[in-house]
Design a protein around this motif. Structure first.
Motif, mmCIF file in Angstrom:
data_model
loop_
_atom_site.group_PDB
_atom_site.id
_atom_site.type_symbol
_atom_site.label_atom_id
_atom_site.label_comp_id
_atom_site.label_asym_id
_atom_site.label_seq_id
_atom_site.Cartn_x
_atom_site.Cartn_y
_atom_site.Cartn_z
ATOM 1 N N ARG A 1 -12.221 -47.852 -22.996
ATOM 2 C CA ARG A 1 -11.948 -47.129 -21.760
ATOM 3 C C ARG A 1 -10.526 -46.559 -21.775
ATOM 4 O O ARG A 1 -10.265 -45.491 -21.209
ATOM 5 C CB ARG A 1 -12.123 -48.059 -20.553
ATOM 6 C CG ARG A 1 -13.537 -48.548 -20.311
ATOM 7 C CD ARG A 1 -14.474 -47.427 -19.908
ATOM 8 N NE ARG A 1 -14.084 -46.807 -18.639
ATOM 9 C CZ ARG A 1 -14.487 -47.228 -17.447
ATOM 10 N NH1 ARG A 1 -15.292 -48.284 -17.350
ATOM 11 N NH2 ARG A 1 -14.113 -46.594 -16.352
ATOM 12 N N ARG B 1 -8.985 -45.498 -24.394
ATOM 13 C CA ARG B 1 -9.067 -44.303 -25.237
ATOM 14 C C ARG B 1 -9.469 -43.096 -24.405
ATOM 15 O O ARG B 1 -8.904 -42.001 -24.564
ATOM 16 C CB ARG B 1 -10.077 -44.542 -26.361
ATOM 17 C CG ARG B 1 -10.297 -43.335 -27.276
ATOM 18 C CD ARG B 1 -11.395 -43.610 -28.301
ATOM 19 N NE ARG B 1 -11.689 -42.428 -29.091
ATOM 20 C CZ ARG B 1 -11.081 -42.101 -30.222
ATOM 21 N NH1 ARG B 1 -10.117 -42.884 -30.684
ATOM 22 N NH2 ARG B 1 -11.410 -41.014 -30.884
ATOM 23 N N ASP B 2 -10.441 -43.268 -23.522
ATOM 24 C CA ASP B 2 -10.860 -42.159 -22.661
ATOM 25 C C ASP B 2 -9.689 -41.631 -21.842
ATOM 26 O O ASP B 2 -9.532 -40.410 -21.672
ATOM 27 C CB ASP B 2 -11.981 -42.618 -21.719
ATOM 28 C CG ASP B 2 -13.277 -42.919 -22.452
ATOM 29 O OD1 ASP B 2 -13.399 -42.534 -23.633
ATOM 30 O OD2 ASP B 2 -14.157 -43.547 -21.840
ATOM 31 N N TYR B 3 -8.865 -42.535 -21.329
ATOM 32 C CA TYR B 3 -7.694 -42.124 -20.538
ATOM 33 C C TYR B 3 -6.694 -41.371 -21.414
ATOM 34 O O TYR B 3 -6.200 -40.289 -21.046
ATOM 35 C CB TYR B 3 -7.032 -43.348 -19.918
ATOM 36 C CG TYR B 3 -5.715 -43.065 -19.232
ATOM 37 C CD1 TYR B 3 -5.665 -42.595 -17.923
ATOM 38 C CD2 TYR B 3 -4.500 -43.260 -19.908
ATOM 39 C CE1 TYR B 3 -4.450 -42.324 -17.305
ATOM 40 C CE2 TYR B 3 -3.284 -42.993 -19.299
ATOM 41 C CZ TYR B 3 -3.269 -42.529 -17.991
ATOM 42 O OH TYR B 3 -2.064 -42.259 -17.393
ATOM 43 N N ARG C 1 -8.091 -38.029 -22.325
ATOM 44 C CA ARG C 1 -8.566 -37.265 -21.170
ATOM 45 C C ARG C 1 -10.058 -36.961 -21.256
ATOM 46 O O ARG C 1 -10.513 -35.863 -20.918
ATOM 47 C CB ARG C 1 -7.747 -35.971 -21.005
ATOM 48 C CG ARG C 1 -6.285 -36.200 -20.644
ATOM 49 C CD ARG C 1 -5.531 -34.876 -20.566
ATOM 50 N NE ARG C 1 -4.226 -35.025 -19.937
ATOM 51 C CZ ARG C 1 -3.103 -35.375 -20.563
ATOM 52 N NH1 ARG C 1 -3.158 -35.633 -21.872
ATOM 53 N NH2 ARG C 1 -1.960 -35.476 -19.925
ATOM 54 N N GLU C 2 -10.808 -37.926 -21.726
ATOM 55 C CA GLU C 2 -12.258 -37.787 -21.785
ATOM 56 C C GLU C 2 -12.839 -38.067 -20.398
ATOM 57 O O GLU C 2 -12.281 -38.849 -19.621
ATOM 58 C CB GLU C 2 -12.838 -38.791 -22.787
ATOM 59 C CG GLU C 2 -12.464 -38.526 -24.239
ATOM 60 C CD GLU C 2 -13.408 -37.564 -24.924
ATOM 61 O OE1 GLU C 2 -13.665 -36.485 -24.354
ATOM 62 O OE2 GLU C 2 -13.885 -37.894 -26.025
ATOM 63 N N ALA D 1 -14.960 -39.650 -17.358
ATOM 64 C CA ALA D 1 -15.454 -41.001 -17.109
ATOM 65 C C ALA D 1 -16.962 -41.071 -17.309
ATOM 66 O O ALA D 1 -17.493 -42.077 -17.787
ATOM 67 C CB ALA D 1 -15.073 -41.440 -15.697
ATOM 68 N N ASN D 2 -17.663 -39.988 -16.937
ATOM 69 C CA ASN D 2 -19.111 -39.908 -17.117
ATOM 70 C C ASN D 2 -19.430 -38.626 -17.889
ATOM 71 O O ASN D 2 -18.708 -37.643 -17.808
ATOM 72 C CB ASN D 2 -19.820 -39.896 -15.766
ATOM 73 C CG ASN D 2 -19.533 -41.156 -14.959
ATOM 74 O OD1 ASN D 2 -19.822 -42.257 -15.394
ATOM 75 N ND2 ASN D 2 -18.940 -40.980 -13.777
ATOM 76 N N LYS E 1 -18.605 -37.378 -24.348
ATOM 77 C CA LYS E 1 -17.219 -37.550 -24.771
ATOM 78 C C LYS E 1 -17.079 -36.927 -26.158
ATOM 79 O O LYS E 1 -17.644 -37.419 -27.138
ATOM 80 C CB LYS E 1 -16.846 -39.032 -24.785
ATOM 81 C CG LYS E 1 -17.027 -39.710 -23.425
ATOM 82 C CD LYS E 1 -16.601 -41.166 -23.483
ATOM 83 C CE LYS E 1 -17.046 -41.941 -22.243
ATOM 84 N NZ LYS E 1 -16.494 -41.395 -21.003
ATOM 85 N N ALA F 1 -15.571 -39.310 -28.902
ATOM 86 C CA ALA F 1 -16.108 -40.665 -29.025
ATOM 87 C C ALA F 1 -16.488 -40.948 -30.473
ATOM 88 O O ALA F 1 -16.611 -40.043 -31.305
ATOM 89 C CB ALA F 1 -17.327 -40.831 -28.127
ATOM 90 N N HIS G 1 -14.388 -43.169 -35.864
ATOM 91 C CA HIS G 1 -13.702 -42.047 -35.226
ATOM 92 C C HIS G 1 -13.315 -41.077 -36.331
ATOM 93 O O HIS G 1 -12.308 -41.285 -37.017
ATOM 94 C CB HIS G 1 -12.450 -42.527 -34.478
ATOM 95 C CG HIS G 1 -12.755 -43.373 -33.280
ATOM 96 N ND1 HIS G 1 -12.139 -44.586 -33.053
ATOM 97 C CD2 HIS G 1 -13.605 -43.185 -32.255
ATOM 98 C CE1 HIS G 1 -12.597 -45.102 -31.925
ATOM 99 N NE2 HIS G 1 -13.489 -44.278 -31.421
ATOM 100 N N THR H 1 -8.989 -38.366 -34.461
ATOM 101 C CA THR H 1 -8.414 -38.630 -33.138
ATOM 102 C C THR H 1 -7.084 -37.894 -33.054
ATOM 103 O O THR H 1 -6.168 -38.191 -33.835
ATOM 104 C CB THR H 1 -8.196 -40.136 -32.927
ATOM 105 O OG1 THR H 1 -9.449 -40.809 -33.038
ATOM 106 C CG2 THR H 1 -7.601 -40.414 -31.550
#
Length: 459
Positions: free
Chosen positions: A195, A197-199, A202-203, A205-206, A209, A212, A328, A331
């Motif tokens: 999670r 990583r998403d932040y 800037r991926e 939340a739903n 991605k 990913a 990955h 990245t």
């Protein structure tokens, strides 16, 4: 502690999200620094590690020595060696006197391709859960560090006034239980589907991605078998020394190695994956005898496949599962402001060169080195930018090289199953992993951090 102007500041608060091998190792690096206050948050009800065993090469052990003895010489000789050796012994690690690579299928099945010895500083194989237990043990001496059942729900950047009225960036983290807290730094060690990583990237939340982890084109299954049973089925000749055996064959790969003080054997079956045949993009598939016989049909008359199939299927009351390998592939950054990602959250790789855990240890080593240089919270973003610059090129090379090695070890690279071609293809593939001088690596990181601070002052 003083800030850049000599004003006293509060201790720097750091949240580590994820309490697996990467998070626990990083915490051990950071708790040694007096002006840091560390908290580890684990989403599960207990701190645990999935998977059977992990191999730690000599360079992975060196990185771990530098974590526990940061003033060590290049190889961790100055105190770190004895500490880490004792830690690994308590975890039941078994030194591998050699890694022997064999042909497992085809007309030349049973041919020895390579025998990679590590007599002076051998690699070890250790159960993941046992290693995590020993990495967490020292942290129990620090009150309030370990927090389980804390699943991350949201993150946001905020500003806060510290002593002297100077504004600084912080990150507020909120958990699914409704609690929240603000930290000067957040470090994501929350695994391949992170999670944090998403932040950082800037991926959304739903939804899809773009960055990913993606299927790497292989699956594997790992089981633990009692030592005497494995010896009886596979053959006593393969247990005369504590060796890791790797078997290359048509479209697949088999490995077995010893762990838990020579009481258990890890058996691994891997193969090239038919991604189009996977229903609904599922990461797991049932391993039936029919499926294994079909996957290893060109192996069955060889020296290893029949016994391994029996051991894999005999260890489960229910049908065992194979899991897709993901990585990955690229990245763009490991940091965003006062947040960064480490380990599988940053650079998940396939296991073909046994380098994943070692890279997480190196992440912890570099961050520990850089945080020793920090004088105030306003320098944290510079630490994380430096960490990205230092670590990303090496980690990306590991990801790329490991994927290439997977194709070689499954017999689908250009070399096929030709013994001479395989020896040539494997030759030199590990040299960049073992050729790094950690002492110089840490010095370069500190110099880059100082340059980053100068650039910030000029900006």
């Amino acid at each position: 502690m003083a800030d850049e102007t000599g004003t006293n500041t509060s201790p720097i608060r750091i949240a580590i999200i994820g309490g697996g091998l990467a998070g626990a190792t990083l915490a051990n690096a950071l708790v040694q620094i007096p002006h840091l206050r560390i908290r580890i948050y684990e989403s599960a009800t207990i701190f645990s590690e999935r998977g059977a065993a992990v191999g730690l090469s000599s360079n992975a052990q060196q990185a771990l020595r530098h974590v526990f003895s940061p003033s060590s010489s290049a190889d961790g000789e100055d105190g770190g060696r004895a500490y880490v050796a004792d830690l690994l012994s308590r975890a039941g690690a078994v030194p591998m006197n050699s890694s022997r690579v064999m042909l497992g299928s085809g007309l030349q099945a049973g041919t020895l391709l390579a025998d990679m010895t590590g007599a002076s500083d051998p690699g070890v194989v250790v159960h993941r859960a046992s290693l995590l237990r020993e990495l967490l043990a020292p942290l129990g001496d620090f009150e309030g560090i370990l927090h389980a059942s804390k699943k991350l729900a949201a993150m946001e950047r905020i500003t806060s006034s510290r002593s002297g009225g100077k504004e600084t960036e912080q990150v507020r983290i909120t958990f699914e239980d409704g609690t929240s807290d603000a930290f000067d730094a957040v470090i994501g060690a929350d695994g391949i589907f992170s999670r944090v990583r998403d932040y950082v990237l800037r991926e959304p939340a739903n939804g899809p991605k773009l960055l990913a982890a993606k299927p790497a084109g292989f699956w594997d299954c790992r089981v633990l078998v009692p030592y005497e049973k494995a010896k009886a089925v596979i053959g006593a000749e393969h247990f005369e020394l504590d060796r890791q055996f790797a078997w290359i064959g048509e479209g697949a790969f088999i490995m077995h190695d010893i762990l838990e003080h020579r009481t258990m054997v890890q058996c691994v079956v891997s193969a090239v994956e038919d991604l189009e045949g996977q229903p609904d993009g599922s990461r797991k598939r049932p391993l039936t005898r029919e499926f294994l016989n079909k996957t290893l049909d060109k192996w069955i008359d060889g020296p290893i496949a029949g016994g391994i199939i029996d051991l894999v299927l005999d260890q489960h009351k229910e049908t065992p599962n194979a899991y897709s390998q993901s990585h990955h592939s690229s990245t763009p950054t490991y940091s965003r402001g006062n947040t960064c990602i480490i380990g599988d959250a940053a650079h998940a790789t396939t296991p073909w060169q046994g380098a994943g855990a070692g890279q997480a240890f190196e992440d912890a080593m570099i961050l520990g080195t850089l945080f020793r240089e920090v004088k105030c919270a306003n320098q944290i973003s510079a630490v994380f930018r430096t960490y990205h610059s230092v670590r990303r090129p090496r980690c990306q090379r590991v990801i790329d090289s490991s994927w290439e090695m997977g194709r070689i070890l499954c017999g689908v690279a250009e070399a096929g199953l030709d013994p001479d071609g395989l020896r040539k293809a494997m030759g030199g593939k590990w040299s960049f992993l073992f050729g790094l001088d950690f002492g110089e690596y840490k010095k370069e990181a500190v110099e880059m951090f100082k340059e980053e601070l100068v650039k910030r002052k000029k900006a």
